[in-house]
Write an enzyme that holds these catalytic residues in place. Structure first.
Site, PDB file in Angstrom:
ATOM      1  N   GLN A 162       0.667  -1.319  -0.260  1.00 52.02           N
ATOM      2  CA  GLN A 162       0.140   0.005   0.329  1.00 52.02           C
ATOM      3  C   GLN A 162       0.849   1.073  -0.181  1.00 52.02           C
ATOM      4  O   GLN A 162       1.909   1.623   0.957  1.00 52.02           O
ATOM      5  CB  GLN A 162      -0.984  -0.143   1.570  1.00 52.02           C
ATOM      6  N   GLN A 211      -0.452  -0.681  -5.500  1.00 46.97           N
ATOM      7  CA  GLN A 211      -1.428  -0.526  -5.123  1.00 46.97           C
ATOM      8  C   GLN A 211      -1.515   0.143  -4.129  1.00 46.97           C
ATOM      9  O   GLN A 211      -0.844   1.254  -3.980  1.00 46.97           O
ATOM     10  CB  GLN A 211      -0.633  -1.555  -4.418  1.00 46.97           C
ATOM     11  N   ASP A 212      -2.807   0.630  -4.741  1.00 49.34           N
ATOM     12  CA  ASP A 212      -3.683   1.232  -3.700  1.00 49.34           C
ATOM     13  C   ASP A 212      -3.512   3.505  -3.673  1.00 49.34           C
ATOM     14  O   ASP A 212      -3.155   4.246  -3.209  1.00 49.34           O
ATOM     15  CB  ASP A 212      -3.385   2.032  -2.461  1.00 49.34           C
ATOM     16  N   ASP A 243      -5.823  -3.137  -6.541  1.00 47.90           N
ATOM     17  CA  ASP A 243      -7.174  -2.163  -5.654  1.00 47.90           C
ATOM     18  C   ASP A 243      -6.428  -0.589  -6.060  1.00 47.90           C
ATOM     19  O   ASP A 243      -6.675  -0.017  -4.989  1.00 47.90           O
ATOM     20  CB  ASP A 243      -6.913  -2.385  -4.146  1.00 47.90           C
ATOM     21  N   ARG A 247     -12.980  -5.846  -6.372  1.00 52.57           N
ATOM     22  CA  ARG A 247     -13.538  -6.719  -5.064  1.00 52.57           C
ATOM     23  C   ARG A 247     -13.823  -5.779  -4.720  1.00 52.57           C
ATOM     24  O   ARG A 247     -13.584  -4.868  -4.291  1.00 52.57           O
ATOM     25  CB  ARG A 247     -12.331  -7.419  -5.092  1.00 52.57           C
TER      26      ARG A 247
END
Length: 530
Positions: A325, A347-348, A369, A437
């Site tokens: 993250q 990520q993120d 994500d 998701r």
């Protein structure tokens, strides 16, 4: 772990916030006498919590049930913030202190949101602000868990559980009031003739459409020293002294690379950053969870002050996929607009944290994500580029964080393109890529009239963990095109929908982001309907 100033404990040493035995008897008496408050409590998700707090917190009878419920929730938020601020941190390590600092900031913000709700007559606005308070509560807890400091959670007041339920009740009560208001003649949302939400002023519209907007800036940032300041942070600090009130304040950020973590705080309202273009004006950082930051705190740039606008800039986090993250931009700014901007990470990447946001003609890069959060947000005419992840990872474009069914939040991707970035293209067949998701139980994401390249897995969507949220989420697709758009092999979850035109219209800019013309006033081109 000691909590200062807590003397209201049960026999097990836990904080007890709620009625004592005498208050419970008084509550029963009120029920026996047909108290209308109790019947109102029966309409909430947590009626017992509602009854117990209302009977133990007498408020003026002139207040309606909604205001009573909100006032009690505000009081509990203030108590929670006081307790968190007074905690003894002597046994906290550095990551736990970072998570604690998040909680202190987030509960302070929640107090502000609840005060706004109580002083506003706009039930549409108030549902947004209450939804933001829900996101704050969730994020406080997330920070401890993602840093593997869950054991420190036991030192947070156990009252937070009750506060969560009070907040959920307030959200439900406010939504009921909003529904009642909109059903009255003339009470429905009023759309302007162009059908666009009403966030932005005519002056902002001119600024965004202007090719010479930089010349109208209030101050100039230049890394080479040719401006008023060398860093964006310095210009933001100076903004409070350079303008009166909360009028629009424009900061022109000249071409260059700015290695800094930028905070547009909640008192910095109506800030506008204008750069010299994508990959010309770059703000860069590398904070990440692996190095002891929370996801919330890892953002290279974070905007909290309402009315934030960014144009022609790149925001990036260079931590890389192995650091997990690592946020490039976090927006918790209500009525924020992003035009011709780029967001780069893995990520993120882009934390659409809370409140109402609009992105137009932007580029977003990431792996896992990489568009996530709990805002009410529309992406329009954007390019979404999926990068190459680590060898053991699958790509997920979105992870929407709606945790209460009454929140008005969700991610709407409209008229965009989702394709592989250059580093993934050559090895695209080696990695699975999904549209999203469910990060939280009521996760809500729609993809409409968007070009989906062949990298999208036929199933379209991915489970978070087993059956979690598969019946309570809302994932929808409408009129998408491209080799990855076929819905014949899509998931069979009860929460997944191939949307009708009527369904899809609920997630357009005009309907999902609220009536009026705030975006149109910002001067960003838009499509109000489908």
């Amino acid at each position: 772990m000691t909590l200062i100033g807590l003397d209201n404990r049960d026999g097990k040493g836990r904080c007890r916030v709620g009625p004592n035995r005498g208050e419970e008897e008084a509550d029963r008496s009120r029920v026996a006498n047909g108290d209308s408050t109790v019947s109102s409590c029966s309409q909430t998700p947590y009626p017992e919590i509602c009854n117990s707090f209302i009977t133990s917190n007498p408020l003026p009878t002139s207040k309606g049930f909604r205001d009573v419920a909100l006032s009690i929730t505000l009081k509990q938020a203030q108590l929670a913030h006081n307790h968190i601020s007074a905690m003894d941190l002597s046994s906290f390590d550095e990551p736990a202190k970072v998570a604690h600092a998040d909680c202190a900031e987030l509960y302070n913000n929640t107090i502000s949101q609840l005060n706004r709700v109580l002083s506003s007559n706009s039930l549409e606005d108030t549902q947004t602000w209450l939804s933001a308070a829900v996101a704050n509560h969730q994020t406080c807890q997330n920070g401890f868990m993602e840093l593997n400091k869950a054991s420190f959670m036991s030192s947070l007041p156990s009252m937070l559980s009750d506060f969560s339920k009070l907040l959920s009740n307030s959200l439900a009560v406010n939504k009921q009031a909003a529904s009642a208001q909109s059903s009255k003649p003339g009470g429905a949302r009023r759309l302007l003739s162009n059908g666009f939400p009403s966030w932005v002023s005519a002056a902002d519209r001119k600024l965004l459409q202007s090719t010479t907007a930089a010349s109208q800036a209030n101050t100039v940032v230049a890394a080479d020293g040719s401006g008023n300041y060398k860093t964006i942070s310095e210009a933001l600090t100076a903004s409070s002294k350079l303008r009166s009130g909360t009028s629009r304040f424009v900061i022109y950020v000249k071409k260059g690379t700015y290695q800094e973590n930028v905070q547009v705080t909640k008192t910095m309202k109506n800030i506008m950053l204008i750069g010299d273009g994508i990959d010309a004006t770059i703000v860069t950082g590398s904070k990440n969870v692996q190095d002891g930051s929370t996801t919330f705190r890892s953002a290279t740039v974070a905007a909290v002050g309402d009315g934030f606008i960014a144009k022609a800039m790149t925001f990036q986090n260079t931590a890389g996929p192995q650091k997990h993250q690592a946020v490039a931009f976090r927006s918790g700014s209500d009525l924020s607009v992003f035009y011709q901007c780029s967001f780069k990470g893995y990520q993120d990447t882009l934390y659409v944290y809370s409140q109402r946001q609009f992105y137009r003609n932007c580029d977003i890069y990431g792996t896992v994500d990489f568009i996530f959060g709990d805002a009410a947000v529309v992406f329009q005419n954007c390019n979404i580029y999926v990068r190459k992840p680590m060898s053991n990872q699958q790509n997920t474009v979105t992870a929407q964080g709606r945790s209460d069914p009454n929140e008005n939040t969700g991610i709407s991707i409209h008229d965009c393109t989702i394709t592989a970035a250059s580093d993934l293209k050559a090895v695209q067949s080696s990695f699975k890529t999904y549209l999203g998701r469910p990060w939280k139980q009521y996760s809500r994401t729609v993809v409409m009239k968007t070009s989906l390249d062949s990298l999208i897995d036929p199933a379209g969507w991915l489970e978070w963990s087993g059956n979690f949220a598969l019946s309570t989420l809302y994932y929808g697709e409408y009129a998408n095109t491209g080799s990855g758009s076929s819905t014949s092999g899509r998931v069979k979850w009860s929460g997944y929908h191939i949307m009708s035109t009527t369904d899809a219209q609920k997630f357009t800019v005009a309907n999902f982001l609220g009536g009026g013309s705030w975006i149109g006033a910002a001067g960003v081109p838009y499509t109000s309907g489908l």
